[in-house]
Design an enzyme around this catalytic site. Sequence first.
Site, short mmCIF file in Angstrom:
data_model
loop_
_atom_site.label_atom_id
_atom_site.label_comp_id
_atom_site.label_asym_id
_atom_site.label_seq_id
_atom_site.Cartn_x
_atom_site.Cartn_y
_atom_site.Cartn_z
N GLY A 222 0.82 -1.08 -0.01
CA GLY A 222 0.11 0.03 -0.08
C GLY A 222 0.85 1.17 0.05
O GLY A 222 1.95 1.29 -0.41
N SER A 223 0.36 2.41 0.57
CA SER A 223 0.84 3.64 0.42
C SER A 223 2.20 3.82 1.46
O SER A 223 2.26 3.24 2.47
CB SER A 223 -0.18 4.78 0.88
N THR A 224 3.06 4.59 1.26
CA THR A 224 4.17 4.79 1.96
C THR A 224 3.96 5.34 3.62
O THR A 224 4.29 5.10 4.36
CB THR A 224 5.18 5.76 1.37
N THR A 226 0.79 4.72 4.96
CA THR A 226 0.38 3.69 5.82
C THR A 226 1.52 3.00 6.29
O THR A 226 1.51 2.32 7.38
CB THR A 226 -0.66 3.06 5.03
N GLY A 227 2.68 2.73 5.23
CA GLY A 227 3.52 1.74 5.56
C GLY A 227 4.40 2.32 7.04
O GLY A 227 4.89 1.78 7.78
N GLU A 244 5.87 -3.34 0.65
CA GLU A 244 5.73 -2.94 -0.64
C GLU A 244 5.03 -1.77 -0.79
O GLU A 244 3.62 -1.76 -0.68
CB GLU A 244 5.30 -4.16 -1.52
N CYS A 278 1.30 -0.65 -8.44
CA CYS A 278 2.42 0.08 -7.63
C CYS A 278 3.76 0.29 -8.71
O CYS A 278 4.33 1.30 -8.84
CB CYS A 278 2.78 -0.67 -6.63
#
Length: 470
Positions: A222-224, A226-227, A244, A278
């Site tokens: 997912g998104s950076t 949220t990561g 990822e 992505c």
Amino acid sequence: MSYANAEELLAAIQPESGGTEVRDPATGEVVGRVAEATVAELDAAIDTARASQPGWDALGHEERKRLLNAAADNIEANAEALAELLSREQGKPLNGPNARFEVGGAAAWLRAATAYEVEPEVVVDDGETHAVKHYRALGVIGAIGPWNWPMMISIWQLAPSLRMGNTVVMKPSEYTPLSVLALGHVLNQVLPAGVLQVIAGGREVGERLAAHPEIDKVMFTGSTRTGKAIIRSSADTVKRLTLELGGNDAGVVLPDADPAAIAEGLFWGAFINTGQTCAALKRLYVPESIYDQVCQALVEVAAKMPMGPGLEEQNVLGPLQNKAQYEIVADLVKDAVDSGATVLLGANPDEQATGNFYPTTLIGDIDPGNRLVTEEQFGPALPIIKVKDVEEAIEHANALEVGLGASVWSADRAKAAEVASRLQAGTVWINSHGTIDPRVPFGGAKQSGYGLEFGLDGLKALAQPQIING
């Protein structure tokens, strides 16, 4: 059991009454309903996974491989029902590299997780020291998936986890829960009870899964942003992570490339899944000597690709999966046009149309610092940036904080490989973009995440190395 169509499959996974409606992004029609779990229900699922894990691990590699291959058989037996549901919920067409392709990929990646032997490795054996590395199950894996490739990315997470003796608790995106619930249902017709559980829920459920003390590793795509939140929430229990995250992949065209020969590869590199990938090509750097020819060749290919509702067999491009993503794409394209960039194709959405359809868009003569270039659009809009030479292209390609993938396009493979070695990305393709293979490790550089998936490396990433010395 196999299901003849999506309606039969939905009947098996929907609540008898109530639940949250899920709508088709192409038509606005209700696809089905989902029962969203509470945090307490998630906790119970994790307890079940913890209790089930020792028995699953004790089956050994060969029996787990047999069951995973049988589960792949069941995906194939239900392929059309799964693809139809995926198309209706996610929006991607049945044909092209889309829904049927994704379901087929899910079966293939599941089988790929069984294709390797994970044997103990003798590290030192010199007559005095005897050290052997073993790979043990971690325990319970928390998997959090995205809405763009919901079935296939779920398999990327669960297949190696299960193969290595772990159990899995999976939370799908709130946008595409039905696809993953259906996939889990099909798999669980074969797998032992408690080994794989799919828990649909909102943000609180995701946050609890990432932070739960009984989760040994989190896999997230997912998104950076949220990561980064998952990294913070995992700190107290020092969880293992495979992340990822966001990508804004650069493509670099070399002056010797043949524009007509590379145009279709460039198109699908950028517009696979209507740009919602992505590791899609999201900014293309082209030398001024062949800039006009590349732009024209891309326009000719892109203009022929039909876009529309996914269940209509002729379409190969679909809607944006959700309105929020549509607005992001529309805003970035508007910013580019307002800045004076040239619209080569598209950029003229019908605001009155049904569905989240944004037209296939190519933007030329754009400043390399424009937001459409520097921010990930995640949709069907490609900026094409003119550069003086390869050195300028490399400088721009490496300028951002992300580095999931990149590509180099050239008639000279050796020259392309040299340029590829200078690009800061986890994977660099030559004369293609985003062509993943279950045998080839995949992972990001910089803020596009860390950890490897696929192949033997991906299996080992779902295990705890243990050295026995003596």
